[in-house]
Design a protein around this motif. Sequence first.
Motif, PDB file in Angstrom:
ATOM      1  N   ARG A  29     -19.276  40.504  73.523  1.00  0.00           N
ATOM      2  CA  ARG A  29     -20.030  41.384  72.632  1.00  0.00           C
ATOM      3  C   ARG A  29     -20.260  40.761  71.253  1.00  0.00           C
ATOM      4  O   ARG A  29     -19.319  40.296  70.618  1.00  0.00           O
ATOM      5  CB  ARG A  29     -19.278  42.700  72.449  1.00  0.00           C
ATOM      6  CG  ARG A  29     -19.404  43.594  73.662  1.00  0.00           C
ATOM      7  CD  ARG A  29     -18.812  44.932  73.349  1.00  0.00           C
ATOM      8  NE  ARG A  29     -17.644  45.186  74.179  1.00  0.00           N
ATOM      9  CZ  ARG A  29     -16.861  46.245  74.012  1.00  0.00           C
ATOM     10  NH1 ARG A  29     -17.094  47.091  73.033  1.00  0.00           N
ATOM     11  NH2 ARG A  29     -15.840  46.429  74.791  1.00  0.00           N
ATOM     12  N   ASP A  30     -21.510  40.771  70.816  1.00  0.00           N
ATOM     13  CA  ASP A  30     -21.888  40.312  69.472  1.00  0.00           C
ATOM     14  C   ASP A  30     -21.601  38.837  69.216  1.00  0.00           C
ATOM     15  O   ASP A  30     -21.605  38.408  68.067  1.00  0.00           O
ATOM     16  CB  ASP A  30     -21.187  41.146  68.398  1.00  0.00           C
ATOM     17  CG  ASP A  30     -21.734  42.552  68.337  1.00  0.00           C
ATOM     18  OD1 ASP A  30     -22.834  42.762  68.867  1.00  0.00           O
ATOM     19  OD2 ASP A  30     -21.053  43.422  67.772  1.00  0.00           O
ATOM     20  N   ARG A  31     -21.291  38.087  70.205  1.00  0.00           N
ATOM     21  CA  ARG A  31     -21.016  36.663  69.954  1.00  0.00           C
ATOM     22  C   ARG A  31     -22.306  35.864  70.132  1.00  0.00           C
ATOM     23  O   ARG A  31     -22.965  35.985  71.166  1.00  0.00           O
ATOM     24  CB  ARG A  31     -19.947  36.151  70.916  1.00  0.00           C
ATOM     25  CG  ARG A  31     -18.644  36.860  70.637  1.00  0.00           C
ATOM     26  CD  ARG A  31     -17.491  36.200  71.287  1.00  0.00           C
ATOM     27  NE  ARG A  31     -16.275  36.945  70.953  1.00  0.00           N
ATOM     28  CZ  ARG A  31     -15.107  36.723  71.496  1.00  0.00           C
ATOM     29  NH1 ARG A  31     -14.984  35.772  72.385  1.00  0.00           N
ATOM     30  NH2 ARG A  31     -14.048  37.425  71.147  1.00  0.00           N
ATOM     31  N   PHE A  32     -22.605  35.044  69.157  1.00  0.00           N
ATOM     32  CA  PHE A  32     -23.862  34.299  69.163  1.00  0.00           C
ATOM     33  C   PHE A  32     -23.928  33.339  70.355  1.00  0.00           C
ATOM     34  O   PHE A  32     -24.975  33.144  70.958  1.00  0.00           O
ATOM     35  CB  PHE A  32     -24.012  33.534  67.843  1.00  0.00           C
ATOM     36  CG  PHE A  32     -25.223  32.643  67.821  1.00  0.00           C
ATOM     37  CD1 PHE A  32     -26.499  33.175  67.649  1.00  0.00           C
ATOM     38  CD2 PHE A  32     -25.106  31.272  68.006  1.00  0.00           C
ATOM     39  CE1 PHE A  32     -27.625  32.360  67.646  1.00  0.00           C
ATOM     40  CE2 PHE A  32     -26.229  30.452  68.015  1.00  0.00           C
ATOM     41  CZ  PHE A  32     -27.484  31.001  67.826  1.00  0.00           C
ATOM     42  N   HIS A  33     -22.769  32.739  70.654  1.00  0.00           N
ATOM     43  CA  HIS A  33     -22.775  31.704  71.702  1.00  0.00           C
ATOM     44  C   HIS A  33     -22.788  32.275  73.124  1.00  0.00           C
ATOM     45  O   HIS A  33     -22.989  31.528  74.078  1.00  0.00           O
ATOM     46  CB  HIS A  33     -21.556  30.781  71.530  1.00  0.00           C
ATOM     47  CG  HIS A  33     -20.255  31.475  71.797  1.00  0.00           C
ATOM     48  ND1 HIS A  33     -19.464  31.950  70.784  1.00  0.00           N
ATOM     49  CD2 HIS A  33     -19.637  31.792  72.959  1.00  0.00           C
ATOM     50  CE1 HIS A  33     -18.391  32.522  71.333  1.00  0.00           C
ATOM     51  NE2 HIS A  33     -18.481  32.435  72.639  1.00  0.00           N
ATOM     52  N   ALA A  34     -22.595  33.594  73.262  1.00  0.00           N
ATOM     53  CA  ALA A  34     -22.455  34.191  74.601  1.00  0.00           C
ATOM     54  C   ALA A  34     -23.612  33.864  75.554  1.00  0.00           C
ATOM     55  O   ALA A  34     -23.376  33.400  76.679  1.00  0.00           O
ATOM     56  CB  ALA A  34     -22.255  35.687  74.487  1.00  0.00           C
ATOM     57  N   PRO A  35     -24.889  34.080  75.148  1.00  0.00           N
ATOM     58  CA  PRO A  35     -25.971  33.765  76.094  1.00  0.00           C
ATOM     59  C   PRO A  35     -26.038  32.290  76.455  1.00  0.00           C
ATOM     60  O   PRO A  35     -26.293  31.939  77.617  1.00  0.00           O
ATOM     61  CB  PRO A  35     -27.247  34.212  75.367  1.00  0.00           C
ATOM     62  CG  PRO A  35     -26.861  34.476  73.969  1.00  0.00           C
ATOM     63  CD  PRO A  35     -25.398  34.717  73.922  1.00  0.00           C
ATOM     64  N   PHE A  36     -25.790  31.431  75.490  1.00  0.00           N
ATOM     65  CA  PHE A  36     -25.865  29.980  75.752  1.00  0.00           C
ATOM     66  C   PHE A  36     -24.746  29.542  76.701  1.00  0.00           C
ATOM     67  O   PHE A  36     -24.962  28.775  77.632  1.00  0.00           O
ATOM     68  CB  PHE A  36     -25.786  29.192  74.430  1.00  0.00           C
ATOM     69  CG  PHE A  36     -26.928  29.496  73.515  1.00  0.00           C
ATOM     70  CD1 PHE A  36     -28.160  28.882  73.704  1.00  0.00           C
ATOM     71  CD2 PHE A  36     -26.796  30.421  72.498  1.00  0.00           C
ATOM     72  CE1 PHE A  36     -29.233  29.172  72.872  1.00  0.00           C
ATOM     73  CE2 PHE A  36     -27.861  30.718  71.666  1.00  0.00           C
ATOM     74  CZ  PHE A  36     -29.088  30.104  71.860  1.00  0.00           C
ATOM     75  N   LEU A  37     -23.545  30.070  76.412  1.00  0.00           N
ATOM     76  CA  LEU A  37     -22.400  29.735  77.270  1.00  0.00           C
ATOM     77  C   LEU A  37     -22.633  30.248  78.697  1.00  0.00           C
ATOM     78  O   LEU A  37     -22.400  29.542  79.684  1.00  0.00           O
ATOM     79  CB  LEU A  37     -21.125  30.344  76.684  1.00  0.00           C
ATOM     80  CG  LEU A  37     -19.826  30.003  77.397  1.00  0.00           C
ATOM     81  CD1 LEU A  37     -19.494  28.529  77.225  1.00  0.00           C
ATOM     82  CD2 LEU A  37     -18.669  30.845  76.852  1.00  0.00           C
ATOM     83  N   SER A  38     -23.126  31.481  78.777  1.00  0.00           N
ATOM     84  CA  SER A  38     -23.385  32.080  80.101  1.00  0.00           C
ATOM     85  C   SER A  38     -24.396  31.254  80.880  1.00  0.00           C
ATOM     86  O   SER A  38     -24.183  30.937  82.056  1.00  0.00           O
ATOM     87  CB  SER A  38     -23.940  33.496  79.950  1.00  0.00           C
ATOM     88  OG  SER A  38     -23.132  34.262  79.134  1.00  0.00           O
ATOM     89  N   VAL A  39     -25.513  30.909  80.226  1.00  0.00           N
ATOM     90  CA  VAL A  39     -26.572  30.152  80.906  1.00  0.00           C
ATOM     91  C   VAL A  39     -26.053  28.783  81.333  1.00  0.00           C
ATOM     92  O   VAL A  39     -26.307  28.347  82.470  1.00  0.00           O
ATOM     93  CB  VAL A  39     -27.814  30.028  79.985  1.00  0.00           C
ATOM     94  CG1 VAL A  39     -28.797  28.997  80.536  1.00  0.00           C
ATOM     95  CG2 VAL A  39     -28.512  31.371  79.854  1.00  0.00           C
ATOM     96  N   ALA A  40     -25.296  28.122  80.464  1.00  0.00           N
ATOM     97  CA  ALA A  40     -24.786  26.783  80.793  1.00  0.00           C
ATOM     98  C   ALA A  40     -23.849  26.836  81.997  1.00  0.00           C
ATOM     99  O   ALA A  40     -24.014  26.071  82.957  1.00  0.00           O
ATOM    100  CB  ALA A  40     -24.067  26.198  79.583  1.00  0.00           C
ATOM    101  N   VAL A  41     -22.904  27.758  81.954  1.00  0.00           N
ATOM    102  CA  VAL A  41     -21.921  27.841  83.051  1.00  0.00           C
ATOM    103  C   VAL A  41     -22.597  28.248  84.360  1.00  0.00           C
ATOM    104  O   VAL A  41     -22.376  27.631  85.402  1.00  0.00           O
ATOM    105  CB  VAL A  41     -20.784  28.825  82.677  1.00  0.00           C
ATOM    106  CG1 VAL A  41     -19.882  29.082  83.871  1.00  0.00           C
ATOM    107  CG2 VAL A  41     -19.972  28.277  81.514  1.00  0.00           C
ATOM    108  N   VAL A  42     -23.460  29.259  84.275  1.00  0.00           N
ATOM    109  CA  VAL A  42     -24.089  29.755  85.514  1.00  0.00           C
ATOM    110  C   VAL A  42     -25.066  28.725  86.091  1.00  0.00           C
ATOM    111  O   VAL A  42     -25.174  28.601  87.313  1.00  0.00           O
ATOM    112  CB  VAL A  42     -24.768  31.125  85.272  1.00  0.00           C
ATOM    113  CG1 VAL A  42     -25.604  31.543  86.477  1.00  0.00           C
ATOM    114  CG2 VAL A  42     -23.723  32.181  84.997  1.00  0.00           C
ATOM    115  N   THR A  43     -25.752  27.972  85.233  1.00  0.00           N
ATOM    116  CA  THR A  43     -26.667  26.931  85.743  1.00  0.00           C
ATOM    117  C   THR A  43     -25.902  25.937  86.617  1.00  0.00           C
ATOM    118  O   THR A  43     -26.343  25.584  87.717  1.00  0.00           O
ATOM    119  CB  THR A  43     -27.348  26.188  84.574  1.00  0.00           C
ATOM    120  OG1 THR A  43     -28.080  27.133  83.802  1.00  0.00           O
ATOM    121  CG2 THR A  43     -28.289  25.102  85.069  1.00  0.00           C
ATOM    122  N   VAL A  44     -24.736  25.511  86.130  1.00  0.00           N
ATOM    123  CA  VAL A  44     -23.932  24.541  86.883  1.00  0.00           C
ATOM    124  C   VAL A  44     -23.395  25.179  88.179  1.00  0.00           C
ATOM    125  O   VAL A  44     -23.564  24.634  89.279  1.00  0.00           O
ATOM    126  CB  VAL A  44     -22.763  24.008  86.013  1.00  0.00           C
ATOM    127  CG1 VAL A  44     -21.871  23.083  86.828  1.00  0.00           C
ATOM    128  CG2 VAL A  44     -23.306  23.287  84.794  1.00  0.00           C
TER     129      VAL A  44
END
Lengths: 170, 313
Positions: free
Chosen positions: A91-106
């Motif tokens: 929640r409210d973390r700036f890096h959350a979408p980037f981290l999610s996309v990076a991990v899920v892409t792999v």
Amino acid sequence: MSGAKAALVLFVAALFQLAVLTEYHPFRASSIVLVALLSVALLRGSTFGAVAGFGTGLLLDTATLGTLGVTSLLLTVAGFWIGRYGETTARDRFHAPFLSVAVVTVVYSYADLGLRFLLGQSAPAAVVTHALLVALLLNLLLTLPVYALIRRLFPPLELGGRVREVRLLG
Amino acid sequence: MARLAQSVPRNRTVRFAVLGNSVQRAAAPGYPSSRSSAVKRRIIVGGLVLLSLVLITVSFRSSALDGVQGTVAGALRPFEIAADRVSRPFRDAAGWAHGLASAKSDNRKLRTQVQTLQQQLIQDEGAVNENVQLKAQLNYHGPPSLQRFRRVSAAVLANPLTALDESITIAAGSDDGVKNGNVVITPQGLVGTVDKSRGSISRVTLLTDAQSAVTATDLTNPAAVGVVRRGGGGSDVLVFDRVPKAPYVGIGDTVITAGSVSRALPSLFPHGIPIGTVSSTSGNDINIFQTIQVEPFVNFATLQSVIVLVPKR
């Protein structure tokens, strides 16, 4: 209302992926559908993410005459997982979408490979590994505009509820 | 409300909690976190995963869902065409800009090529006429040629979706007479075969798929017959495999489909479809076959339209 909006957003993303992005060879590795789905799941939670993932996967499998259920299974799990991450720690973390996309892409790339291997389809691991870096970069580049747009369409639910939820026990 | 804000600061620490100012923030209303919600959530996700597995099993093992899939895919087609039309001006603009940059060098190269080809054409026309006369005199029966097929032109609706995917979706299906196994070409050369055919759309497995292979021969040296398939590793290179060392295949030779004259096991591919040019050859004492790499004529990454070869009745 949120459901209809999400359906429309993911439908447009799927069409964009099928008709536009796949036309350009370098963009074949990227997936705007995955980025859009993860953004929706982060903002609306696990159940919403899982249902949206299932529907989007079914749409992609149908449009490409692929084996029904393969993309649905992968996107359901991805939507649920990132939805849970959104509900618990992101929640409210700036890096959350980037981290999610990076991990899920792999994870998505190798899960797709594994599933294809189990189904007896061609599954060259070298192809996935070679395309992974480009996929990661392109998906992360797509995350900023896509997440910003989807955040506008789906404002975070917790902001309205936060003040009302505080109560004194002692 | 103001007193509450004074007694409970926003950035409270563990020390405050220990001292008795226990404040608990409940979960936001958008994210259900009670026990019943958790069970409900698990049931929904479990159900969806199970449904996906059932769909995979049914779709993989039988053709029960093919009709539904074809109908829905047909219904989606207008949307795909609309999206394609909307994006076309941008694509054309990008292509125009790219073409402008390389136009001068392309023009010089093409002028030289035209002169060479004009000379070659005169020689080839003579050879073709001679070939027709000799065939008629000998009553020669060769492998099926392109003349025995009807051509169905189709636009490419979707190129490969992922790096793993080596198939395209085209706008021609069983309604147009297209069947599974039909050969797909472009004016440049061989593309692949139809894998699934529904009402108005079909899926084509490209020659670059690991499961695709075609019997081929060297145009310059027809005794060199082998199989063209995808090479190993992550590259899109094709290999001309199973070619014995004896008939030498040279760099720059054209590789075409061999076809077959066998009536028991006829080849899907007619004779003479161009596949590519030989880009490298090598061999060693252990291997009884040559290692030949083929550069395909078709650019599989940018397919816009294709031709399906439907056998004439």
